[in-house]
Design a protein around this motif. Structure first.
Motif, short mmCIF file in Angstrom:
data_model
loop_
_atom_site.label_atom_id
_atom_site.label_comp_id
_atom_site.label_asym_id
_atom_site.label_seq_id
_atom_site.Cartn_x
_atom_site.Cartn_y
_atom_site.Cartn_z
N ASN A 1 -3.62 4.14 -3.53
CA ASN A 1 -4.97 4.73 -3.50
C ASN A 1 -4.98 6.09 -2.81
OD1 ASN A 1 -4.51 3.80 -0.92
ND2 ASN A 1 -6.11 2.23 -0.95
N LEU B 1 -0.13 -0.56 -4.51
CA LEU B 1 -1.53 -0.29 -4.86
C LEU B 1 -1.84 1.09 -4.28
CD1 LEU B 1 -2.98 -3.83 -4.05
CD2 LEU B 1 -2.13 -2.96 -6.24
N TYR C 1 -4.68 6.70 0.12
CA TYR C 1 -5.32 6.59 1.44
C TYR C 1 -4.65 5.52 2.28
CZ TYR C 1 -9.54 9.23 0.13
OH TYR C 1 -10.44 10.20 -0.24
N LEU C 2 -4.80 5.64 3.57
CA LEU C 2 -4.62 4.51 4.46
C LEU C 2 -5.94 3.75 4.31
CD1 LEU C 2 -3.00 6.50 7.38
CD2 LEU C 2 -1.88 4.97 5.75
N GLY C 3 -5.97 2.98 3.23
CA GLY C 3 -7.24 2.53 2.67
C GLY C 3 -8.11 1.71 3.62
N GLY D 1 0.86 -1.18 0.00
CA GLY D 1 0.00 0.00 0.00
C GLY D 1 0.89 1.23 0.00
N ASP D 2 0.34 2.34 -0.42
CA ASP D 2 1.16 3.56 -0.48
C ASP D 2 1.50 4.06 0.92
OD1 ASP D 2 -1.67 3.85 -0.52
OD2 ASP D 2 -1.46 6.01 -0.78
N GLY D 3 0.69 3.70 1.90
CA GLY D 3 1.02 4.08 3.27
C GLY D 3 2.12 3.19 3.82
MG LIG Z 1 -3.21 3.03 0.57
#
Ligand SMILES: [Mg+2]
Ligand SMILES: Cc1ncc(C[n+]2csc(CCOP(=O)(O)OP(=O)(O)O)c2C)c(N)n1
Lengths: 554, 158
Positions: free
Chosen positions: A462, A460, A464-466, A434-436
């Motif tokens: 998004n 992936l 966000y901290l999805g 994840g981007d976070g």
């Molecule tokens: Mg994310």
């Protein structure tokens, strides 16, 4: 020999060929000996990276992973990694330097009470106050870390002990009076268990990480086929049973498949093997599996009857016990009607997602699956990325899915991928990120590039901290409090480290991006700009019964 | 309900912290804990009195104790023939002469005695099992108890 020499020599005798770590004042004698030791030492860019890398190495190979850090801040930086290994029962040896013995307790420079700090997150730990003890302690530590229910062991070694000159005596055997794991099931219990199995109409095998740990995947397959029972695995058990097998129900639990969750609620017999009825699996406990008798096989007696009442407890190693059951079983139960019901659920409630304008994360993982022919070793970060990685890649071999299960540690996947690649150089290793999460240990890009560790990272992205955002959307009226997170230009970032960076913003770019990444003989970051508010479904809201799923069903 | 458990442990650095830490980490309650060496200097004996909501919790406590590497054996005295004792020290306001006779009579009834009597305070020592200790403490109440120290229970199986 000096303590430091003894330490290195003992590690070699334990078969250590790779270790991860970071130097400092309290481990200088050890690093001096590492300078010309034939152990491959990987200098990470953060001690947390070293702990996770050693953990990833252990998960990929089944051998103990080893990390090394200096006293004080070096040791405390290992703590998350040690806790992570503890929660997932991973054999990790963490060696820490400590201030000189006579300074201990003095608030000396870079002193921390490491055995105190790590006591609740280790299987065992040692403070070695005399170099004469060192060889025995290391021998014991490896034995404890890798046997029974595995786990991390910390060895804290003061500088003066590293310098102390003593005779090296390698203990040929390990004997710990107070530690004797039970490895074989009690024959009486096996008989009772076989009786229940033979009488069952709706049996279900619920397999966890213990299958992987004990190497019981072959026995599990034989067992399932012999008794015609479907198999669902936990997150930790992924790869323990081929997900392409017709008896596979894939993963159960909060983000498990609907058919696995329905099956567990309808089963009349649950055979739990090396799993611990975690709350992410059971949902609301008093509503869990109302019709089922439970057989629980686990090497750790304290896992049995902890959360769920068990009819037949069997303490033992999964591989041994399944072998014992296979020998004892003469007649298979008739499960044809049960398997038909399950088939109808599989048809009615497959995993799905809707195609839309932006890149769908599920699609990305499906493409990675196809392009790696299901043969890659996948690690994950934590959050939506992790759950999608569970759902959309099909795992068919043990030790090909590596993820932080119990602790849910963001920042685990990338360093773990690094360790896994060193352990399994022949496998393609992909971190689904994840981007976070990726920003939590991104510094390890330098370690990868410098040591030519060829791992691929699929972010992936998004924005966000999805996973947290998903909960806010569903349970906090879309009040996205501090879950929108920015990041760097990942392509430029990768390049600045000397790795390769690729960006994909449209669906058509997904496959070429993965193909390109696979063709590059270097660490690659792929930045997939995905649908920002995509959710993970199905989902069982926390505290609900496990068959009360929302979303994602056709 | 309260249960008495004994734990034999390797007499090693930090072992008490391991046992105590287990209880705090897992949210179990210890009512008392007594530790000492045994005939074998390498082994220590702990008697724990623990509070457990139900059988399952007690079972977990025992299993978790057993899981500690330094733990040799765990014995649950709940359904086991055993002897248990506790030693208490009680500080009383100095009793008057008349009261002293009454007190000594009471103490004779239990295995108790005045171990120190100075100025206006007396210290009493008693060794007994739980029920008797409770009784004795109640009986001592009228004499004006100023302070109470207890060792916690020690227990031994047959
Ligand atoms: Mg994310
Ligand atoms: C170290 C750590 N901090 C916080 C959390 C809580 N947490 C769980 S998932 C998540 C979001 C992860 O975001 P990202 O890596 O972008 O993954 P996504 O869910 O968007 O795929 C957070 C903050 C955690 N699991 N680990």
């Amino acid at each position: 020999m000096t303590g430091a020499q003894i330490l290195i020599e003992s590690l070699k005798r334990e078969g250590v060929t790779v270790m991860f770590g970071y130097p400092g004042g309290s481990v200088l004698p050890i690093f001096d000996k590492l300078y010309d030791a034939d152990i491959k030492f990987i200098l990470t860019r953060h001690e947390q990276g070293a702990a996770h890398a050693a953990d990833g190495y252990a998960r990929a190979t089944g051998k103990a992973g080893v990390c090394l850090a200096t006293s004080g801040p070096g040791a405390t930086n290992l703590v998350t990694g040690i806790a992570n290994a503890y929660m997932d029962s991973i054999p990790l040896i963490a060696i820490t330097g400590q201030v000189k013995t006579f300074l201990i307790g003095n608030d000396a420079f870079q002193e921390a009470d490491v055995t105190g700090i790590t006591r609740p997150i280790t299987k065992h730990n040692y403070l070695v106050k005399d170099a004469n003890e060192l060889a025995r302690v290391i021998r014991e530590a490896f034995y404890i870390a890798t046997s029974g229910r595995p786990g991390p062991v910390v060895i804290d070694v003061p500088v003066d002990v590293q310098q102390q000159d003593v005779e090296f005596i390698w203990p040929e055997t390990v004997e710990i009076k107070s530690y004797k794991p039970t490895l074989f099931g009690h024959p009486g219990q096996i008989k009772k268990c076989v009786k229940l199995i033979t009488a069952a109409k709706k049996p279900l095998i619920y397999a966890g990480g213990g299958i992987i740990t004990s190497g019981a995947h072959q026995e599990l397959k034989e067992f399932a086929e012999k008794i015609h029972a479907p198999v669902t695995t936990t997150l930790m058990g992924l790869g323990g049973f081929p997900e392409t097998h017709e008896l596979s129900l894939r993963m159960l639990g909060m983000h498990g498949t609907a058919f696995a969750n329905h099956a567990i609620m309808e089963a009349d017999l649950i055979i739990a093997v090396g799993a611990r009825f975690d709350d992410r699996v059971t949902g609301r406990l008093d509503a869990f599996a109302p019709h089922a008798k439970v057989i629980h096989i686990d090497v750790d007696p304290s896992s049995i009857s902890k959360n769920v009442k068990v009819n037949i407890p069997i303490v033992g190693d999964a591989k041994n016990v399944l072998g014992q059951i296979l020998e004892e079983i003469k007649k298979a139960p008739d499960t044809s009607a049960w398997l038909e019901t399950i088939d109808s659920w599989k048809k009615k409630y497959p995993l799905t997602y809707k195609e839309a304008g932006k890149i769908k994360p599920q699609y990305v993982i499906e493409q990675i699956y196809e392009l790696t022919k299901g043969e890659a070793l996948i690690t994950t970060e934590v959050g939506q990325n992790q759950m999608w990685a569970c759902q959309w890649y099909k795992y068919t071999h043990p030790r090909t899915f590596i993820s932080s299960g119990g602790l849910g540690t963001m920042g685990f996947g990338f360093p773990a991928a690094m360790g896994a690649k060193l352990g399994c150089p022949e496998r393609v290793v992909f971190d689904i990120a994840g981007d976070g999460s990726i920003q939590m240990n991104i510094q390890e890009l330098a370690t990868c590039v410098c040591n030519k560790i060829n791992v691929k990272v699929a972010i992936l992205n998004n924005g966000y901290l999805g996973m947290v955002r998903q909960w806010q959307e569903l349970f906090y009226k879309k009040r996205y409090s501090h879950t929108c997170i920015s990041g760097p230009d990942f392509v430029k970032l990768a390049e600045s480290y000397g790795a390769a960076g690729i960006r994909a913003t449209k669906k058509e770019e997904v496959r070429p991006a993965i193909e390109k990444a696979l063709a590059i003989d270097n660490t690659v970051l792929i930045d997939f700009h995905i649908e920002p508010e995509e959710n993970v479904y199905p989902m069982v809201p926390a505290g609900e019964a496990i068959n009360r799923m929302i979303g994602g069903m056709a | 309900m309260k249960h008495t458990i004994s734990v034999l442990v390797e007499n090693k650095f930090g072992v008490l912290a391991r046992v105590a830490g287990l209880f705090s980490a897992r949210g179990y309650n210890i009512s008392s804990l007594a530790v000492s060496e045994t005939l074998d200097a390498g082994v220590s004996y702990m008697t724990l009195v623990v509070e457990a909501r139900d059988e399952d919790v007690l079972e977990q406590i025992k299993k978790q104790l057993n899981k500690l590497i330094d733990v040799l054996t765990v014995t649950d005295f709940t359904k086991k023939e055993h002897v248990d004792r506790e030693l208490i020290l009680v500080k009383l306001k100095s009793p008057g002469i008349k009261e002293k006779e009454k007190l000594e009579k009471l103490l004779r009834k239990y295995v108790a005695k005045i171990v120190q009597h100075k100025n206006d305070t007396a210290i009493i020592e008693a060794v007994a099992e739980q029920a008797q200790i409770k009784e004795l403490l109640e009986a001592l109440e009228p004499f004006g108890v100023k302070e109470l120290v207890r060792t916690g229970r020690v227990a031994m199986a047959y």
